[in-house]
Scaffold this active site. Sequence first.
Site, short mmCIF file in Angstrom:
data_model
loop_
_atom_site.label_atom_id
_atom_site.label_comp_id
_atom_site.label_asym_id
_atom_site.label_seq_id
_atom_site.Cartn_x
_atom_site.Cartn_y
_atom_site.Cartn_z
N ASP A 1 -5.94 -3.56 -7.92
CA ASP A 1 -6.71 -2.36 -7.55
C ASP A 1 -7.74 -1.96 -8.60
O ASP A 1 -8.89 -1.70 -8.29
CB ASP A 1 -5.77 -1.18 -7.30
CG ASP A 1 -5.13 -1.21 -5.92
OD1 ASP A 1 -5.71 -1.83 -5.01
OD2 ASP A 1 -4.06 -0.61 -5.76
N GLY B 1 -14.93 3.25 -0.40
CA GLY B 1 -13.89 2.36 -0.89
C GLY B 1 -13.99 0.93 -0.42
O GLY B 1 -13.11 0.12 -0.74
N ASN C 1 -4.58 16.98 -9.50
CA ASN C 1 -3.66 16.53 -8.46
C ASN C 1 -2.94 17.75 -7.89
O ASN C 1 -2.82 18.78 -8.57
CB ASN C 1 -2.64 15.55 -9.05
CG ASN C 1 -1.81 14.86 -8.00
OD1 ASN C 1 -2.34 14.23 -7.09
ND2 ASN C 1 -0.49 14.99 -8.10
N ARG C 2 -2.47 17.65 -6.66
CA ARG C 2 -1.69 18.76 -6.09
C ARG C 2 -0.48 19.07 -6.96
O ARG C 2 -0.12 20.22 -7.16
CB ARG C 2 -1.25 18.42 -4.66
CG ARG C 2 -2.34 18.51 -3.63
CD ARG C 2 -1.81 18.31 -2.24
NE ARG C 2 -1.16 17.01 -2.08
CZ ARG C 2 -0.55 16.60 -0.98
NH1 ARG C 2 -0.48 17.39 0.07
NH2 ARG C 2 0.00 15.40 -0.92
N TYR D 1 -11.93 3.64 2.84
CA TYR D 1 -13.01 2.90 3.51
C TYR D 1 -12.97 3.07 5.03
O TYR D 1 -13.85 2.56 5.74
CB TYR D 1 -12.93 1.40 3.16
CG TYR D 1 -11.67 0.73 3.62
CD1 TYR D 1 -11.57 0.16 4.88
CD2 TYR D 1 -10.56 0.66 2.78
CE1 TYR D 1 -10.41 -0.46 5.32
CE2 TYR D 1 -9.39 0.04 3.20
CZ TYR D 1 -9.32 -0.51 4.46
OH TYR D 1 -8.17 -1.11 4.88
N ILE E 1 -11.95 6.02 -2.67
CA ILE E 1 -11.40 4.69 -2.43
C ILE E 1 -11.06 4.46 -0.95
O ILE E 1 -10.70 3.35 -0.57
CB ILE E 1 -10.16 4.40 -3.30
CG1 ILE E 1 -8.97 5.27 -2.89
CG2 ILE E 1 -10.50 4.59 -4.77
CD1 ILE E 1 -7.67 4.84 -3.54
N ASN F 1 0.30 -3.94 -6.13
CA ASN F 1 -0.31 -3.98 -4.79
C ASN F 1 -0.35 -5.39 -4.21
O ASN F 1 -0.74 -5.57 -3.06
CB ASN F 1 -1.72 -3.38 -4.82
CG ASN F 1 -2.76 -4.34 -5.37
OD1 ASN F 1 -2.49 -5.09 -6.32
ND2 ASN F 1 -3.94 -4.33 -4.78
N LYS G 1 3.77 1.42 -3.82
CA LYS G 1 3.23 0.63 -4.93
C LYS G 1 4.07 0.72 -6.21
O LYS G 1 4.15 -0.25 -6.97
CB LYS G 1 1.79 1.04 -5.22
CG LYS G 1 0.82 0.65 -4.12
CD LYS G 1 -0.61 0.97 -4.50
CE LYS G 1 -1.57 0.56 -3.40
NZ LYS G 1 -2.98 0.76 -3.79
N THR H 1 0.84 -1.19 0.00
CA THR H 1 0.00 0.00 0.00
C THR H 1 0.89 1.25 0.00
O THR H 1 2.11 1.15 -0.15
CB THR H 1 -0.98 -0.03 1.19
OG1 THR H 1 -1.91 1.05 1.07
CG2 THR H 1 -0.26 0.04 2.52
#
Length: 281
Positions: free
Chosen positions: A101, A240, A149-150, A219, A217, A86, A65, A61
């Site tokens: 994934d 997720g 995205n940042r 959870y 995603i 993953n 990855k 994780t």
Amino acid sequence: MKLYGVIGNPIAQSKSPIMHNDLFGYYGIEAYYQPFLIEKGELAKAVDGIRALGIAGFNVTVPFKSEIIPLLDYIDPLAKEIGAVNTVINEGGKLTGYNTDGTGFLKSLEDEGFSTKGADVLVIGAGGAARAISFAIAQTKPKRIDFCNRSTENATRLAEEIAAHVPSSPLTLREAEREINKYGVVIQTTPSGMFPKDKEMPLHLENLKTPLVVADIIYNPMETRFLETARKSGALTINGLGMFIHQGALAFDIWTGIRPDTERMRNLLVNQLGGKRNADW
């Protein structure tokens, strides 16, 4: 007894040990699944330790990855194209990496009756999960897949790769906030909002008006602040949990040759996470 595990940083929030240890017991397999916190910069040593200990398989994780790929012996073609792994199986000291994934995410959408075919899709994030999910979605023939995205540089790089399959463009976070209603499916793939930082949001949703599908995603918590805001704005939301269950089921199959009972997995995790299914919000 065989040993399996999950490596990452952070790792304390993972429910993988609960899920896989229950499955090992249910199917009468003498095995145990253990979380391993790996410090950044120590991944190569950790993989050497995995080989030395004979760990039979493990999940990977954030944030490892992509970083783990050059440390493995073989890479499944899909995982190689995605550029992220993953799930790893150890066969006689040879480590083979897979990515479950993307397929797991698509199965979670199917469970809720949704499809990305013909959809305008916005993916928030450009990391390993975003890569896996977007490559899987590209196979469903969406209208387009855009990224925010940042780091605009990372979003641009991923958009350029996906553009070989479907139309794709990068956006800044501010552009995504302004143009959110152009999309039929929005997928949040970053750690923003994950416990214990569950008050964070990857972007603001003040402009959200058009009914659409919003997936996160994460959870844990089962409803992030991002999903809660989207739901209150009228969106259909998916957490997720389904992706987590299906990617875990695929990993379990790779390790054991058994396709596990996903409904059992879901019931176990729902109870662990507060007793609510996605449809109970």
